[in-house]
Design an enzyme around this catalytic site. Sequence first.
Site, PDB file in Angstrom:
ATOM      1  CD  GLU A   1      16.890 -12.688 -77.506  1.00 28.79           C
ATOM      2  OE1 GLU A   1      16.762 -13.705 -78.004  1.00 28.79           O
ATOM      3  OE2 GLU A   1      17.724 -11.616 -77.838  1.00 28.79           O
TER       4      GLU A   1
ATOM      5  CB  SER B   1      14.181 -12.239 -88.395  1.00 26.40           C
ATOM      6  OG  SER B   1      14.765 -11.713 -87.353  1.00 26.40           O
TER       7      SER B   1
ATOM      8  N   GLY C   1      17.427  -7.321 -86.657  1.00 28.53           N
ATOM      9  CA  GLY C   1      16.889  -6.122 -86.348  1.00 28.53           C
ATOM     10  C   GLY C   1      15.565  -6.174 -85.368  1.00 28.53           C
TER      11      GLY C   1
END
Length: 183
Positions: A82, A9, A14
Site C-alpha cells: 500500500e 499496478s 497481485g
Amino acid sequence: MAKLYFRYSAMNAGKSTALLQVAHNYEEQGQQVCVYTAAIDHRYGTGKVTSRLGPQRAAAVFDAEFDFFRDAPQVNCVLVDEAQFLSAQQVRQLHRLAHVRGVPVICYGLRSDFLGEPFQGSTYLLALADTIEELKNICTCGKKATMNIRVDASGKRMKSGAQIDIGGNERYHHVCGRCFYAD
C-alpha cells in the site's frame, strides 16, 4: 548496490501476493525482512498484508508520523505494501535507506486513484525509485487494466469523493483507459 523499487499496478493485479512471495524467498534463504503496510488499510485487520488468494502475514504499520530511516530495523530487505499512502518525506527516507544503509526496499502500490489522480507516495516513488515495474492486470473488455474506478453500493460508478476510501472488490474495479473514460 541496493535500490528502491516501485512495483505498481491497477487493483487486483497481485501486488500483495508478489510481496508475500518476495518475503518468503528472502526468509527461505535465511535472510530477514521487515514488511510494512499502511495503518489506514484495515480491510483484513490492521497490520496484515493479505492476498486475495488467502495467504497473509503480520506486518509493521506506517502512518504519517513513521520515519523509515530512523525506525526501520536492520534487516536484509524492507517490503512496503500500500505504498501509495506513503508521504513524500517517507519515500525519501526509503530511498535514503536503500542508498545509505544498503538495504533493498521494494514498494508495492497503486499509481493513481479512482479519478486518475496520482497519490503523493506514488508520485514520489515514480520520481525516486531506481527501478519501476508494472504488474499487469486485465480489464473486463480484455485490454490491459491501468486504472481504477470506485463504485457505490449499487455498482454505479462514482466520479467524486475523497481520494482515500479503503475498500476491495465491492468498492473498486480495475479497468483499461478506454473503459475508464466511458460514461
